[in-house]
Design an enzyme around this catalytic site. Structure first.
Site, PDB file in Angstrom:
ATOM      1  CG  ASP A 109     -43.959 126.856  -7.753  1.00  0.00           C
ATOM      2  OD1 ASP A 109     -43.789 127.676  -7.712  1.00  0.00           O
ATOM      3  OD2 ASP A 109     -43.542 126.275  -8.281  1.00  0.00           O
ATOM      4  CG  HIS A 114     -45.823 131.913  -5.369  1.00  0.00           C
ATOM      5  ND1 HIS A 114     -45.143 130.665  -6.680  1.00  0.00           N
ATOM      6  CD2 HIS A 114     -46.021 131.316  -4.973  1.00  0.00           C
ATOM      7  CE1 HIS A 114     -45.680 129.887  -5.718  1.00  0.00           C
ATOM      8  NE2 HIS A 114     -46.010 130.088  -4.713  1.00  0.00           N
TER       9      HIS A 114
END
Lengths: 325, 416
Positions: free
Chosen positions: B391, B387
């Site tokens: 995203d 992450h």
């Protein structure tokens, strides 16, 4: 702190010690009424009189013979040999008598005397009046050998030499006689046998004595400014006793060593220090030890030749810059 | 002769000496296995190069040293012992008795020393520092004249460009457990390396798992069409995996950031896909060798490359270079019929995909405008992504693209 001239510091030290100890006497050629040929003893005769401050005939052997007898019988004489080159005619007295008496008498005889002498080149005096002869004295067991570079050290170390119970040869650099420096007020005394780190640096240690100290310092400033080399400068001050602790600690810090010697190359004091460093610090060295010296020939009297022979600021700067990379 | 840490492939800078097969004093023959080494990727046995006697072992088992480091000394039969044994730790504080100086020319130089070539000589302090820190002069870039290594160069090297990110200290080892009913399974070298990598990856990357359900009907059609012929010709089955790999490579063209490495505060995105394939070594460990430029390869080429990597991995034939520069990893657990696996990212990559069991399932599809239940080969593809780099939307769009390709492409056409 007062600013004193190197030559004034000589007279101040002698006066300081003559005031505190009546057994201190001073003799030499033209040292009394004339105040010394280098004007280093001005005012002493006026203050202490004929009995304690004596002009002598032009006989170095007579001066040192008298001084030695006086020392053996309870006085603390300071003897001046006008030029250190003239020590040669006194060698039996110095090497075979003064240096050995304490040992040969099993410690029964003290030899509390100082031989002051004007040493070194740079003043156009020619080969017989310009030699840098500390190594002559350094090689004789039983002598202490001191060579100050600043007025403060002249005063403090000469005072210490006068109080020392053993013979001390005190080399004053004649080209430094006119230099100035701060000297502590009041009674000032230094310890003989301590070198002094006069400039802190990380990349190389310049080990210097007497007139080579200000030159090494000037070269170090240029090395910092022009080559980014940070040089530590050690003023050896005393060849015997030699402060190996300070020297070796600086060498371990910078890992690189350059000795800066006024004397001719062979058997200069830097060779002895190099040998000690090689034995004690070999595994800390990052480059071979470098010695900057005068060449092994009698010193020339011609201005240009004398300037080429004695290590200059330029030569120190160039040599260090080339070796440290 | 000196025995040095060998270069195990171009990309490997250091190795761990895992075991010595000989002791000091042993006679060795050329080709006798002398020691074993491991990198973070492979293990390897290294034979002696000459006949002789093992005189000295300088690096102990378990130590990790740089390529080129002197590991041992073999005195060859008939070889003179020119090399004095390396001195024990020097003791500069204790001056030795002065030894006589070697005879010198009686004429001393007039002035300061002449220029000398000492470009490749190591100074005493550099030698000392190298020895104390188990380094080789080849590790250090000299900044002195002609590349000479200065003390400062070694000190700078030891200080390091940046401190290595500290990995969490391993949990305290529990007190030795022994007794009946217990078997202690010591970790192999590979097990330890895997453990280290997995802990480091989890500590480094915030993992997010996303999964899509894929209808493999289109792929299955191609497998059924050419599968039997393939099996007969190649000797092994044409599995779903190469199709998935191909679909991943194609989808990466549209979502290039999936195919990258994270370096400190930035992402390095690669044009080519070097696809690492996780291969199980029959329950004895896991390796992930690389199919280079997988995006340029056809399904059949990927199939062959995967099969060959697996065969060579299980035969322990892979070289370190075959593990280097992977940009994306696929872990295939499908053969065990698993439903979904959350894989751990192969550092420093951005993402890793797990393929799990593909089974016939009833699913609702639209047929002639009506919802009907059909029986289709369905499996779940699960991707863990970092992450820090991307995203969920980007990863999700990528996964949707993979699904679209697998379900919509005419695989029969593309494969025949």
């Amino acid at each position: 702190m007062a600013e004193l001239i190197y030559r004034e510091a000589v007279a101040e030290a002698i006066a300081q010690e003559m005031r505190r100890d009546e057994s201190v006497v001073f003799l030499g050629e033209d040292i009394a009424k004339a105040g010394g040929v280098f004007k280093a003893t001005v005012g002493l005769w006026e203050e202490f009189g004929d009995l304690r401050v004596r002009d002598t005939p032009i006989s170095e052997q007579a001066i040192l013979g008298a001084a030695m007898g006086a020392a053996m019988t309870g006085l603390k004489p300071i003897a001046e040999i006008m030029f250190s080159d003239f020590l040669a005619v006194c060698w039996d007295i110095i090497c075979n008598q003064m240096a050995k008496s304490r040992y040969m008498t099993g410690g029964q005889v003290d030899m509390p005397l100082v031989i002051r002498t004007a040493n070194g080149g740079g003043a156009r005096f020619g080969a017989q009046h310009s030699q840098s002869l500390e190594n002559w004295a350094m090689m004789i067991p039983g002598l202490k050998v001191v060579a100050p570079s600043t007025p403060a050290d002249v005063k403090g170390l000469l005072a210490a030499a006068i109080r020392d119970p053993d013979p001390v040869i005190f080399f004053e650099q004649k080209s430094l006689y006119a230099t100035k420096g701060e000297v502590p007020d009041g009674e000032h005394i230094e310890e003989i046998g301590k070198a002094k780190v006069v400039r802190d640096g990380d990349d190389v240690t310049l080990i210097a004595l007497a007139m080579m100290v200000p030159r090494a310092l000037e070269a170090a400033e240029r090395l910092q400014a022009e080559a980014g080399i940070s040089a530590s400068v050690v003023d050896v001050r005393s060849l015997v006793p030699l402060d190996t602790q300070t020297i070796l600690s600086e060498v371990r810090k910078t890992a690189r060593v350059v000795t800066v010697e006024e004397n001719p190359r062979l058997c200069g004091w830097g060779a002895e220090i190099s040998s000690i460093i090689a034995e004690e610090c070999f595994y800390d060295l990052d480059m071979p030890i470098v010695r900057i010296t005068s060449p092994h020939i009698p010193l020339a009297s011609a201005d240009e030749l004398e300037d080429i022979m004695i290590p200059s600021v330029d030569r120190i700067f160039e040599t260090v810059r080339q070796e440290v990379d | 002769m000196d025995v040095l840490m060998p270069q195990m492939g171009e990309t490997v800078a250091e190795g761990t000496l895992t075991a010595w097969h000989k002791k000091v004093g042993d006679t060795v023959s050329a080709s006798d296995i002398l020691f074993e080494i491991g990198t973070d990727k492979v293990e390897m046995e290294v034979p002696a190069q000459i006949d002789g006697v093992l005189k000295e072992i300088l690096v102990q088992a378990g130590d990790t040293v740089d390529v080129g480091t002197k590991l041992a000394v073999i005195e060859g039969s008939g070889e003179e012992t020119n090399d004095a044994p390396a001195p024990a730790a020097p003791q500069p504080e204790t001056p030795k008795a002065a030894t006589p100086a070697p005879a010198q020319s009686p004429v001393a130089p007039l002035v300061d020393r002449p220029k000398r070539d000492r470009s490749m000589k190591l100074s005493p302090v550099v030698r000392k520092l190298l020895t104390e820190n188990n380094l080789s002069h080849t590790d250090i870039v000299g900044t002195g004249r002609d590349g000479r290594i200065k003390r400062g160069d070694v000190l700078a090297y030891l200080k390091g460009p940046a401190s290595v990110p500290s990995t969490p200290a391993p949990a305290e080892a529990p007190g030795a457990i022994s007794g009946e009913g217990i078997t202690v399974v010591p970790f192999s070298y590979r097990r330890k390396m895997t453990a280290e990598h997995m802990v480091r990856s989890k500590a480094t990357s915030p993992h997010v798992l996303q999964a899509v359900e894929v209808d493999f009907s289109a792929v299955n059609k191609a497998r059924q069409t050419i599968g039997p012929e393939w099996k007969r010709r190649e000797g092994y089955s044409l599995t779903y995996l190469p199709f998935i790999a191909k679909a991943v490579c194609s989808a990466i063209k549209d979502f290039p950031r999936i195919n990258g490495h994270i370096e400190k505060d930035h992402l390095v995105v690669f044009d080519r896909v070097n696809l690492a394939m996780a291969i199980d070594l029959n329950f004895e460990g896991l390796v992930a060798p690389v199919i280079r430029d997988a995006d340029l390869k056809a399904v059949t080429e990927i199939a062959r490359a995967t099969h060959e990597l697996a065969r060579r991995a299980r035969a322990d034939e892979l070289t370190p270079d075959e593990f280097a520069n992977a940009t994306y990893t696929i872990s295939n657990n499908g053969s065990f019929g698993t439903l979904i696996t959350a894989p751990i990212i192969n550092q420093p990559q951005v993402a890793i995909l797990s393929t799990d069991g593909i089974t016939k399932r009833p699913i609702v599809i639209e047929h002639d405008g009506e919802d009907v239940i059909a029986i289709r080969p369905v499996g779940i593809l699960a991707q863990s992504f970092d992450h820090r780099a991307i995203d969920g939307s980007y990863s999700g769009a990528f996964m949707r693209r993979v699904k679209e390709i697998l379900e919509g492409k005419n695989w029969v056409e593309s494969i025949s």
